[in-house]
Design a protein around this motif. Sequence first.
Motif, PDB file in Angstrom:
ATOM      1  N   ASN A  83       0.795  -1.168   0.031  1.00 51.62           N
ATOM      2  CA  ASN A  83       0.105   0.156  -0.054  1.00 51.62           C
ATOM      3  C   ASN A  83       0.612   1.231  -0.048  1.00 51.62           C
ATOM      4  O   ASN A  83       0.586   2.251  -0.870  1.00 51.62           O
ATOM      5  N   ARG A  84       1.979   1.192   0.575  1.00 50.40           N
ATOM      6  CA  ARG A  84       2.784   2.469   0.868  1.00 50.40           C
ATOM      7  C   ARG A  84       3.469   2.581  -0.459  1.00 50.40           C
ATOM      8  O   ARG A  84       3.696   3.853  -0.775  1.00 50.40           O
ATOM      9  N   GLU A  85       4.078   1.677  -1.084  1.00 47.81           N
ATOM     10  CA  GLU A  85       4.718   1.959  -2.182  1.00 47.81           C
ATOM     11  C   GLU A  85       3.934   1.796  -3.685  1.00 47.81           C
ATOM     12  O   GLU A  85       4.492   1.504  -4.682  1.00 47.81           O
ATOM     13  N   GLY A  86       2.491   1.800  -3.354  1.00 45.80           N
ATOM     14  CA  GLY A  86       1.668   1.861  -4.555  1.00 45.80           C
ATOM     15  C   GLY A  86       1.731   0.448  -5.397  1.00 45.80           C
ATOM     16  O   GLY A  86       1.499   0.720  -6.582  1.00 45.80           O
ATOM     17  N   GLY A  87       1.921  -0.511  -4.908  1.00 47.62           N
ATOM     18  CA  GLY A  87       1.818  -1.722  -5.515  1.00 47.62           C
ATOM     19  C   GLY A  87       3.212  -1.876  -6.209  1.00 47.62           C
ATOM     20  O   GLY A  87       3.453  -2.952  -7.052  1.00 47.62           O
ATOM     21  N   SER A  88       4.182  -1.028  -6.207  1.00 49.29           N
ATOM     22  CA  SER A  88       5.459  -1.398  -6.750  1.00 49.29           C
ATOM     23  C   SER A  88       6.254  -2.501  -6.237  1.00 49.29           C
ATOM     24  O   SER A  88       6.706  -2.314  -5.385  1.00 49.29           O
ATOM     25  N   MET A  89       6.486  -3.457  -6.944  1.00 41.09           N
ATOM     26  CA  MET A  89       7.296  -4.874  -6.491  1.00 41.09           C
ATOM     27  C   MET A  89       8.851  -4.582  -6.299  1.00 41.09           C
ATOM     28  O   MET A  89       9.308  -4.942  -5.278  1.00 41.09           O
ATOM     29  N   THR A  90       9.119  -3.491  -7.420  1.00 38.50           N
ATOM     30  CA  THR A  90      10.647  -3.123  -6.851  1.00 38.50           C
ATOM     31  C   THR A  90      11.107  -2.649  -5.612  1.00 38.50           C
ATOM     32  O   THR A  90      11.780  -2.749  -5.056  1.00 38.50           O
ATOM     33  N   ARG A  91      10.105  -1.566  -5.561  1.00 39.06           N
ATOM     34  CA  ARG A  91      10.274  -0.937  -4.223  1.00 39.06           C
ATOM     35  C   ARG A  91       9.998  -1.528  -2.778  1.00 39.06           C
ATOM     36  O   ARG A  91      10.717  -1.594  -1.894  1.00 39.06           O
ATOM     37  N   VAL A  92       8.992  -2.391  -2.963  1.00 37.65           N
ATOM     38  CA  VAL A  92       8.587  -3.238  -1.997  1.00 37.65           C
ATOM     39  C   VAL A  92       9.781  -4.265  -1.779  1.00 37.65           C
ATOM     40  O   VAL A  92      10.101  -4.636  -0.520  1.00 37.65           O
ATOM     41  N   ALA A  93      10.219  -4.927  -2.679  1.00 38.85           N
ATOM     42  CA  ALA A  93      11.564  -5.938  -2.526  1.00 38.85           C
ATOM     43  C   ALA A  93      12.631  -4.917  -1.980  1.00 38.85           C
ATOM     44  O   ALA A  93      13.170  -5.701  -1.030  1.00 38.85           O
ATOM     45  N   GLU A  94      12.909  -3.997  -2.315  1.00 38.79           N
ATOM     46  CA  GLU A  94      13.950  -3.164  -1.466  1.00 38.79           C
ATOM     47  C   GLU A  94      13.713  -2.708  -0.044  1.00 38.79           C
ATOM     48  O   GLU A  94      14.609  -3.003   0.627  1.00 38.79           O
ATOM     49  N   LYS A  95      12.388  -2.485   0.093  1.00 43.80           N
ATOM     50  CA  LYS A  95      12.137  -2.254   1.555  1.00 43.80           C
ATOM     51  C   LYS A  95      12.408  -3.295   2.485  1.00 43.80           C
ATOM     52  O   LYS A  95      12.472  -3.272   3.667  1.00 43.80           O
ATOM     53  N   THR A  96      11.693  -4.374   1.780  1.00 43.62           N
ATOM     54  CA  THR A  96      11.883  -5.940   2.726  1.00 43.62           C
ATOM     55  C   THR A  96      12.974  -6.438   2.704  1.00 43.62           C
ATOM     56  O   THR A  96      13.111  -7.419   3.348  1.00 43.62           O
ATOM     57  N   GLY A  97      13.829  -6.290   1.902  1.00 44.38           N
ATOM     58  CA  GLY A  97      15.136  -6.790   1.455  1.00 44.38           C
ATOM     59  C   GLY A  97      14.975  -8.418   0.992  1.00 44.38           C
ATOM     60  O   GLY A  97      16.048  -9.133   1.373  1.00 44.38           O
ATOM     61  N   LEU A  98      13.904  -8.403  -0.026  1.00 40.75           N
ATOM     62  CA  LEU A  98      14.030  -9.874  -0.551  1.00 40.75           C
ATOM     63  C   LEU A  98      14.083  -9.706  -1.945  1.00 40.75           C
ATOM     64  O   LEU A  98      13.931  -8.351  -2.521  1.00 40.75           O
ATOM     65  N   GLU A  99      14.684 -10.675  -2.674  1.00 43.37           N
ATOM     66  CA  GLU A  99      14.609 -10.595  -4.127  1.00 43.37           C
ATOM     67  C   GLU A  99      13.298 -10.526  -4.434  1.00 43.37           C
ATOM     68  O   GLU A  99      12.343 -11.279  -4.013  1.00 43.37           O
ATOM     69  N   ARG A 100      13.147 -10.058  -6.009  1.00 42.76           N
ATOM     70  CA  ARG A 100      11.677 -10.326  -6.521  1.00 42.76           C
ATOM     71  C   ARG A 100      11.082 -11.409  -6.629  1.00 42.76           C
ATOM     72  O   ARG A 100      10.128 -11.615  -6.240  1.00 42.76           O
ATOM     73  N   THR A 101      11.799 -12.488  -7.025  1.00 47.93           N
ATOM     74  CA  THR A 101      11.223 -13.860  -7.143  1.00 47.93           C
ATOM     75  C   THR A 101      11.012 -14.289  -5.935  1.00 47.93           C
ATOM     76  O   THR A 101       9.693 -15.089  -5.796  1.00 47.93           O
ATOM     77  N   HIS A 102      11.617 -14.310  -4.733  1.00 51.96           N
ATOM     78  CA  HIS A 102      11.318 -14.778  -3.664  1.00 51.96           C
ATOM     79  C   HIS A 102       9.918 -13.751  -2.911  1.00 51.96           C
ATOM     80  O   HIS A 102       9.222 -14.469  -2.415  1.00 51.96           O
ATOM     81  N   LEU A 103       9.943 -12.588  -3.268  1.00 53.72           N
ATOM     82  CA  LEU A 103       8.778 -11.673  -3.080  1.00 53.72           C
ATOM     83  C   LEU A 103       7.521 -12.158  -3.475  1.00 53.72           C
ATOM     84  O   LEU A 103       6.359 -12.661  -2.974  1.00 53.72           O
ATOM     85  N   TYR A 104       7.547 -12.466  -4.762  1.00 56.96           N
ATOM     86  CA  TYR A 104       6.309 -12.964  -5.573  1.00 56.96           C
ATOM     87  C   TYR A 104       6.004 -14.430  -5.142  1.00 56.96           C
ATOM     88  O   TYR A 104       4.800 -14.565  -4.801  1.00 56.96           O
ATOM     89  N   ARG A 105       6.965 -15.375  -4.566  1.00 55.73           N
ATOM     90  CA  ARG A 105       6.500 -16.487  -4.241  1.00 55.73           C
ATOM     91  C   ARG A 105       6.040 -16.333  -2.767  1.00 55.73           C
ATOM     92  O   ARG A 105       4.940 -17.018  -2.429  1.00 55.73           O
ATOM     93  N   LYS A 106       6.582 -15.537  -1.985  1.00 53.41           N
ATOM     94  CA  LYS A 106       6.058 -15.259  -0.646  1.00 53.41           C
ATOM     95  C   LYS A 106       4.527 -14.740  -0.733  1.00 53.41           C
ATOM     96  O   LYS A 106       3.743 -15.142   0.090  1.00 53.41           O
ATOM     97  N   LEU A 107       4.253 -13.756  -1.647  1.00 54.75           N
ATOM     98  CA  LEU A 107       3.073 -13.026  -1.702  1.00 54.75           C
ATOM     99  C   LEU A 107       1.960 -14.287  -2.069  1.00 54.75           C
ATOM    100  O   LEU A 107       0.732 -14.240  -1.744  1.00 54.75           O
ATOM    101  N   LYS A 108       2.237 -15.024  -3.018  1.00 53.37           N
ATOM    102  CA  LYS A 108       1.503 -16.247  -3.520  1.00 53.37           C
ATOM    103  C   LYS A 108       1.185 -17.077  -2.347  1.00 53.37           C
ATOM    104  O   LYS A 108      -0.004 -17.274  -2.280  1.00 53.37           O
ATOM    105  N   GLN A 109       2.045 -17.399  -1.652  1.00 53.53           N
ATOM    106  CA  GLN A 109       1.979 -18.259  -0.371  1.00 53.53           C
ATOM    107  C   GLN A 109       0.773 -17.818   0.535  1.00 53.53           C
ATOM    108  O   GLN A 109       0.081 -18.334   1.099  1.00 53.53           O
ATOM    109  N   LEU A 110       0.977 -16.592   0.708  1.00 56.80           N
ATOM    110  CA  LEU A 110       0.279 -15.749   1.593  1.00 56.80           C
ATOM    111  C   LEU A 110      -1.054 -15.329   1.044  1.00 56.80           C
ATOM    112  O   LEU A 110      -2.188 -14.763   1.821  1.00 56.80           O
ATOM    113  N   GLY A 111      -1.485 -15.526  -0.067  1.00 53.61           N
ATOM    114  CA  GLY A 111      -2.641 -15.063  -0.642  1.00 53.61           C
ATOM    115  C   GLY A 111      -2.643 -13.659  -0.953  1.00 53.61           C
ATOM    116  O   GLY A 111      -4.004 -13.198  -0.932  1.00 53.61           O
ATOM    117  N   VAL A 112      -1.658 -12.745  -0.965  1.00 54.33           N
ATOM    118  CA  VAL A 112      -1.781 -11.402  -1.112  1.00 54.33           C
ATOM    119  C   VAL A 112      -1.873 -11.133  -2.542  1.00 54.33           C
ATOM    120  O   VAL A 112      -0.699 -11.435  -3.245  1.00 54.33           O
TER     121      VAL A 112
END
Length: 241
Positions: A201-230
């Motif tokens: 919400n804070r990054e307007g849905g930008s996966m690049t910025r969310v990956a930077e903020k959370t310290g995750l690689e984009r691939t790992h981030l996509y996998r994590k969101l799918k697992q959580l149903g987000v």
Amino acid sequence: MANILVVDDEMGIRELLSEILGDEGHVVQLAENAQQARAARLESRPDLVLLDIWMPDTDGVTLLKEWQRDGMLSMPVIMMSGHATIDTAVEATRIGALNFLEKPIALQKLLKAVQQGLSRGSEVARPAVASLPPASAEMLTNNAVTHAFSSNAAGFETRQFASSGVMAPASNNQFANLSFELPLREARDAFERIYFEYHLNREGGSMTRVAEKTGLERTHLYRKLKQLGVESVKYAKRGES
């Protein structure tokens, strides 16, 4: 607590399964190919094996046949694949696999399969009790993976921002709605949903910025969101591709 061997050539999958099963109290061994899996099987005698089908040196079905041929298939084996056909799943089950999980693997489906596998192994270890029947055709064909988890585990409400149409946690005190009565894994999933929804919400849905903020690689981030149903797409700003 059980000793579980995870065999997969993808490091991200190995680490993810190790984290999940470790949180459940199991001892997890990792192997990235058939050679390491053979050594781990001889050294530790695992209670359960999660075995990937497609691996570079020797595929999982061939390794399963090898264990059956050599009389080493004394533990339940659950096959995993993101590309296998139903024929491959049937063949693996005919050889001796207990179950088949399609990648990406939903958390609840994984935990249920592991629990069933360990129960099967326990029953086989006691000769006074009849062994369970092999996996049914229904179990094989019903392998479509759902990426959304039950919202009941989260225990928090959401509201809609009138100006942007973005869904966000109801208040700054949303963590207070997390129940400490939940099992550890469910409570952790609930926290992670809130955490990632906040950053999306804070990054307007930008996966690049969310990956930077959370310290995750984009691939790992996509996998994590799918697992959580987000669903990240609903947090994107209007007009943004």
